[in-house]
Design a protein around this motif. Structure first.
Motif, PDB file in Angstrom:
ATOM      1  N   MET A 179       8.795  49.171  -7.952  1.00  8.66           N
ATOM      2  CA  MET A 179       8.730  47.726  -8.136  1.00  8.66           C
ATOM      3  C   MET A 179       7.385  47.334  -8.734  1.00  8.66           C
ATOM      4  O   MET A 179       6.411  48.050  -8.617  1.00  8.66           O
ATOM      5  N   CYS A 180       7.373  46.201  -9.393  1.00 12.18           N
ATOM      6  CA  CYS A 180       6.144  45.671  -9.971  1.00 12.18           C
ATOM      7  C   CYS A 180       5.777  44.400  -9.214  1.00 12.18           C
ATOM      8  O   CYS A 180       6.602  43.497  -9.091  1.00 12.18           O
ATOM      9  N   SER A 181       4.553  44.351  -8.742  1.00  6.84           N
ATOM     10  CA  SER A 181       4.134  43.199  -7.952  1.00  6.84           C
ATOM     11  C   SER A 181       3.762  41.989  -8.814  1.00  6.84           C
ATOM     12  O   SER A 181       3.544  40.911  -8.280  1.00  6.84           O
ATOM     13  N   ALA A 182       3.722  42.145 -10.133  1.00  4.36           N
ATOM     14  CA  ALA A 182       3.350  41.011 -10.994  1.00  4.36           C
ATOM     15  C   ALA A 182       4.409  39.909 -10.971  1.00  4.36           C
ATOM     16  O   ALA A 182       4.110  38.750 -10.693  1.00  4.36           O
ATOM     17  N   HIS A 183       5.659  40.263 -11.276  1.00  4.30           N
ATOM     18  CA  HIS A 183       6.735  39.265 -11.312  1.00  4.30           C
ATOM     19  C   HIS A 183       7.983  39.741 -10.592  1.00  4.30           C
ATOM     20  O   HIS A 183       9.049  39.167 -10.740  1.00  4.30           O
ATOM     21  N   GLY A 184       7.883  40.844  -9.858  1.00  6.16           N
ATOM     22  CA  GLY A 184       8.989  41.287  -9.029  1.00  6.16           C
ATOM     23  C   GLY A 184      10.021  42.182  -9.686  1.00  6.16           C
ATOM     24  O   GLY A 184      11.123  42.350  -9.157  1.00  6.16           O
ATOM     25  N   THR A 215       7.412  47.685 -17.724  1.00  4.82           N
ATOM     26  CA  THR A 215       8.019  47.384 -19.026  1.00  4.82           C
ATOM     27  C   THR A 215       8.266  45.895 -19.225  1.00  4.82           C
ATOM     28  O   THR A 215       8.632  45.471 -20.317  1.00  4.82           O
ATOM     29  N   HIS A 216       8.073  45.101 -18.195  1.00  2.00           N
ATOM     30  CA  HIS A 216       8.299  43.664 -18.344  1.00  2.00           C
ATOM     31  C   HIS A 216       7.209  43.025 -19.204  1.00  2.00           C
ATOM     32  O   HIS A 216       7.485  42.578 -20.307  1.00  2.00           O
ATOM     33  N   GLU A 217       5.985  43.000 -18.703  1.00  2.00           N
ATOM     34  CA  GLU A 217       4.889  42.414 -19.484  1.00  2.00           C
ATOM     35  C   GLU A 217       3.654  43.298 -19.486  1.00  2.00           C
ATOM     36  O   GLU A 217       2.546  42.811 -19.711  1.00  2.00           O
TER      37      GLU A 217
HETATM   38  S1  FES Z   1       4.780  42.752 -15.636  1.00  2.00           S
HETATM   39 FE1  FES Z   1       5.907  43.738 -14.086  1.00  2.00          FE
HETATM   40  S2  FES Z   1       7.340  42.290 -13.428  1.00  2.00           S
HETATM   41 FE2  FES Z   1       6.272  41.307 -15.022  1.00  2.00          FE
END
Ligand code: FES
Length: 150
Positions: free
Chosen positions: A112-117, A97-99
Motif C-alpha cells: 500500500m502507499c500511504s500518500a493517497h491510499g 505508480t500513482h504519483e
Molecule cells: S502516490 Fe501513491 S497513492 Fe498516490
C-alpha cells in the motif's frame, strides 16, 4: 472509477460546500482538485540493472522478514521486501505508480502507499487508486539470506 474514489470525491464536494463555496467558485475548486488527482500518474518504469542487494535475516535489522507479513523498506535501493502470505518473498519498488511518491509499505496482506491510499496485491498488481502495477524484482533465498536482483 471505483467506489472508493467516488466516495472520496463526494466527501470533497461536501467539504467544499461546508466552506461556503457555491456556484462557479465551487465548481472551479472542485474540478481543479478532482482533475489533478488523476493526471499525474507516474509512467516511468524501472529499468533492470542486474544489481543485487542482499538481506541477511539472521541479523536483527532484517529478522522481521522471517515472519509472514513482515517487511523491510530499503530506502537506499528503493525496494520494499515482504514475506507475503501466499506468494513467498516479494520485492517491489518503493516508488508508487500513482504519483511517484516513495511511500510503499506492506500491511494486511497487500502493498500500500500511504500518500493517497493506493493498494497492490502480493504480486504488485494495482487494486485501488493506481492503475499500473508496481515494478517487482526477482528474489532468491539461500538459507537466511535473501537476494534481490534489480
Ligand atoms: S502516490 Fe501513491 S497513492 Fe498516490
Amino acid at each position: 472509477m471505483n467506489t472508493e474514489n467516488q466516495v472520496e470525491k463526494l466527501n470533497r464536494l461536501e467539504f467544499l460546500k461546508k466552506l461556503g463555496l457555491n456556484g462557479a467558485s465551487l465548481m472551479a475548486v472542485y474540478c481543479g482538485v478532482t482533475m489533478s488527482s488523476c493526471k499525474n500518474e507516474d509512467n516511468t518504469a524501472a529499468t533492470p540493472t542486474g544489481k543485487t542487494v542482499t538481506y541477511d535475516m539472521s541479523t536483527s535489522t532484517f529478522a522481521t522478514l522471517l515472519n509472514k507479513g513482515g517487511f523491510y523498506v530499503d530506502s537506499t535501493n528503493s525496494i520494499v521486501v515482504a514475506n507475503t502470505s501466499d506468494n513467498g518473498y516479494v520485492a517491489v519498488t518503493l516508488v508508487c505508480t500513482h504519483e511517484g511518491q516513495r511511500q510503499i509499505k506492506y500491511a494486511t496482506n497487500k502493498f500500500m502507499c500511504s500518500a493517497h491510499g493506493a493498494t497492490f496485491d502480493n504480486r504488485g498488481n494495482a487494486l485501488t487508486v493506481a492503475s499500473r502495477a508496481l515494478t517487482t524484482y526477482k528474489v532468491t533465498q539461500t538459507g537466511n539470506v535473501l537476494t534481490v536482483t534489480l
